[in-house]
Design an enzyme around this catalytic site. Sequence first.
Site, PDB file in Angstrom:
ATOM      1  N   ASP B  36       0.811  -1.222   0.000  1.00  0.00           N
ATOM      2  CA  ASP B  36       0.000   0.000   0.000  1.00  0.00           C
ATOM      3  C   ASP B  36       0.844   1.273   0.000  1.00  0.00           C
ATOM      4  OD1 ASP B  36      -2.338  -1.291  -0.167  1.00  0.00           O
ATOM      5  OD2 ASP B  36      -3.133  -0.737   1.780  1.00  0.00           O
ATOM      6  N   ASP B 294      -6.861  34.973 -34.839  1.00  0.00           N
ATOM      7  CA  ASP B 294      -6.725  33.548 -34.516  1.00  0.00           C
ATOM      8  C   ASP B 294      -7.902  33.085 -33.694  1.00  0.00           C
ATOM      9  OD1 ASP B 294      -4.373  33.096 -35.741  1.00  0.00           O
ATOM     10  OD2 ASP B 294      -3.148  33.555 -33.975  1.00  0.00           O
TER      11      ASP B 294
END
Lengths: 466, 508
Positions: B36, B294
Amino acid sequence: MTALQEPTALQFECETGNYHTFCPISCVAWLYQKIEDSFFLVIGTKTCGYFLQNAMGVMIFAEPRYAMAELEEGDISAQLNDYEELKRLCVQIKRDRNPSVIVWIGTCTTEIIKMDLEGLAPKLEAEIGIPIVTARANGLDYAFTQGEDTVLAAMAHKCPQTAKAEGEKEERNAIHKLLNFGRKKEDIKQEESEYADHPPLVMFGSLPDPVVTNLTLELKKQGIKIAGWLPSKRYTELPVIDEGYYVSGVNPFLSRTATTLMRRRKCKLIGSPFPIGPDGTRAWIEKICSVFNIEPQGLEEREAQIWESLEEYLQLIRGKSVFFMGDNLLEVSLARFLIRCGMTCPEIGIPYMDKRYQQAELAFLEKTCQEMGVPLPKIVEKPDNYNQIQRIYQLKPDLVITGMAHANPLEARGINTKWSVEFTFAQIHGFTNARDILELATRPLRRNNNLKELGWEKLVKEQAKV
Amino acid sequence: MKLAYWMYAGPAHIGTLRIASSFKNVHAIMHAPLGDDYFNVMRSMLERERNFTPVTASIVDRNVLARGSQEKVVDNIVRKDGEENPDLIVLTPTCTSSILQEDLANFVDRAQMDAKGDVMLADVNHYRFNELQAADRTLHQIVKFYLEKARKKGELPEGKTEKPSVNIIGISTLGFHNQHDCTELKRLMQDLGIEVNEVIPEGASVHNLKNLPKAWFNLTPYRELGLMSAQYLQEEFGMPYVDITPMGVVETARCIRKIQQVINAQGSNVDYEDYINNQTLYVSQAAWFSRSIDCQNLTGKKAVVFGDNTHAAAMTKILAREMGIHVVLAGTYCKYDADWFKEQVSEYCDEVLISDDNGAIGDAIARIEPSAIFGTQMERHVGKRLDIPCGVIAAPIHIQNFPIGYKPFCGYEGTNQIADLVYNSFTLGMEDHLLEIFGGHDTKEVITKGISADSDLSWNKEAQAELNKIPGFVRGKVKRNTEKFARERGFSQITLEVMYAAKEAVGA
């Protein structure tokens, strides 16, 4: 080190067990790929899921045949019925994936709440019509690769017996027949005659298919026929195992499977070193030959040839030292091979040491050390990583084989490391793959040779001693 | 039981470990089975950490199951105290200890008697909280512990700093671009003439926590982490906090105005309007970008946003409000804080999705078929499968999301980074399509995009040929709209006539 006299036998120690390794449920990562028609259901918590998700990396996005049955608070407090819940999920898996087997992986949580997976499986199996194999691959009992051991031990029970298999054999062999299609019966008979007359031999241990082919051919050269392999490519092709068959393990972490095959299936285990490195492969073949009273042919030359081809790698590591922190149980075999390559090894950390199953490998390690004239390593079972790091600072080994948790911090302190998990995923068995082991082991040394002019070895500031 | 393949937020103990390992000289001991401690691997790998992660496990094995941990946890705490001399040891429960129900608090009390440093039990329940909630709670717990300790000893400093000052709360280990955000926020504070009093938990020492009340106010840049601590400091010390995430041009300005209000209320007299104006118009490129041609080309393009509360909400607002992009769906996996998210984004998107099921978000993306996705690594992979570009804006993340270069998401440099991320995601998509249109004879079969969408209608030869003439990037949409139209009208086969009728009806 204060050892005044060279130890004459291997020393075994056992520390605290505070070490870093992968959880054994990680075995689903390679087993679902190996057994193509399987589905692995890990019955556990978010913790297990998080580990698998991160440890398996990009594999997770490739629609793996594995899933978590994530336990919720209702499952823990038994407000929900285990059987009904598992049935719901397994029916869903059957519908979506239609696997030939569902493998339940029990975890720490199912152990603690005592969920009777072994009891539920046969009932559910009968109800939904798919075989269910139960393996308790949990972090309470096992480390990393031992996960595969628990799965294979459970599968060993599912291998058919000849008597029972006669009826379904036709069906099971359909694919073989398809492959043999168009070949004359005589050809097949001719092929049979290339083998010596020996009792059936079944191999156990999950290996990538190219390695399986490779080892099969290696034994074929000696006239030995592999009757089957546990696990096979598909669950439906599990080998027949009868009383009196011979079995041989290809990996050092398969002691439960070996025990199951001996005790429950009444097989005879061929105890040999493992076919890792050219020395190991030769010893493995020789041992199998000796059991079947076959005189091995051309092995010495074959081994010599392999060593010769490795010379450029050997030059890099000869005389250097290697330290195994221990996390995947391949350590003894790898150490034995690296010592044969000319390295020294002060310490072999290992999660669990089955001295009976690894007996031949341990004897081979001792013999190798004597022949190479190097001190015998200390074998540390259940190591303590903190203590090990202190020993590493003291011994200053040229290479530390360790888990990912320690690799970067050690590198930052000028210590070469190789990530141990790579050895479990790379192809390391047989004559042909010896090069791959050395490719891995020498990579940090080669990399650092390239960088050595830069003077950037220690990249952390000295800490003041408190 | 729940069938799960993937999760967005980790288990509770990960949150606690993130906090413990963010502090300097704090050690966490997990009460957990072997394996773990995977957190150490993640920290060492993802953050390329040079030091050992200060997390060890007190292993729960078969013996512990049989007879309890007994001395083991206490011994491990005391041992670590001796080995590393940490200021604080945080005992961290896991899913396993949640069901073992051992009296961990008692172990902590016993260990405290022998340990020189402080010992504390993280108050998190695996089955109640996830990683993010646990991190918030643990940070609060540590802050409270040290302020109460200082108060008891009479060590709380008196009064405020001379100049206006701030605590930045919520920067942590394994947080998405947290290190860069922290640098950017410090820079912003410096520009504003505000001293940074403390940054917690990252890089902080627990000894300095008692200084927290000296700051004029607290800044919590992230919704998920730090709010509990800020609220505690407000209740106990009357410290105001600013919880507006300075992400995007408009939100950064809003955050700065709020800061202005908070410090002027305490007797300062600052006016940040000129600063905001100058940054917005001339220094940060994002405002100019949204005006440039853009960005004009992005107008009305469809996007899907998914992530944690902080990043998904901020991105949704940036895309919709600052770039004119059509956010069809915004979603979060922070189910426990869903109301906040809905309130933040509902005016900026068509739909809101609150779910921690990656299948649900995958299906939604397939259905909507946006031009770009902004999500986690999971959405990036959905995008790969559907051929839709994806910008990663939130955890869970991979190693490539821990860049070495400077890439904040907060503050004015953050707005530049986000503009790049958004623009690159969309242009890459356009490039792809242009290649497809001009890349020779387009004889490809129509591909039905969609994880869940299935077609039951047949196309006749002419209609199929016509469909193939339609540029790839709108073909999927045309196909689906035509089929929807046909289904509604009850046509079983799609002919040229049906196609054009559909086009007229739905503008496909």
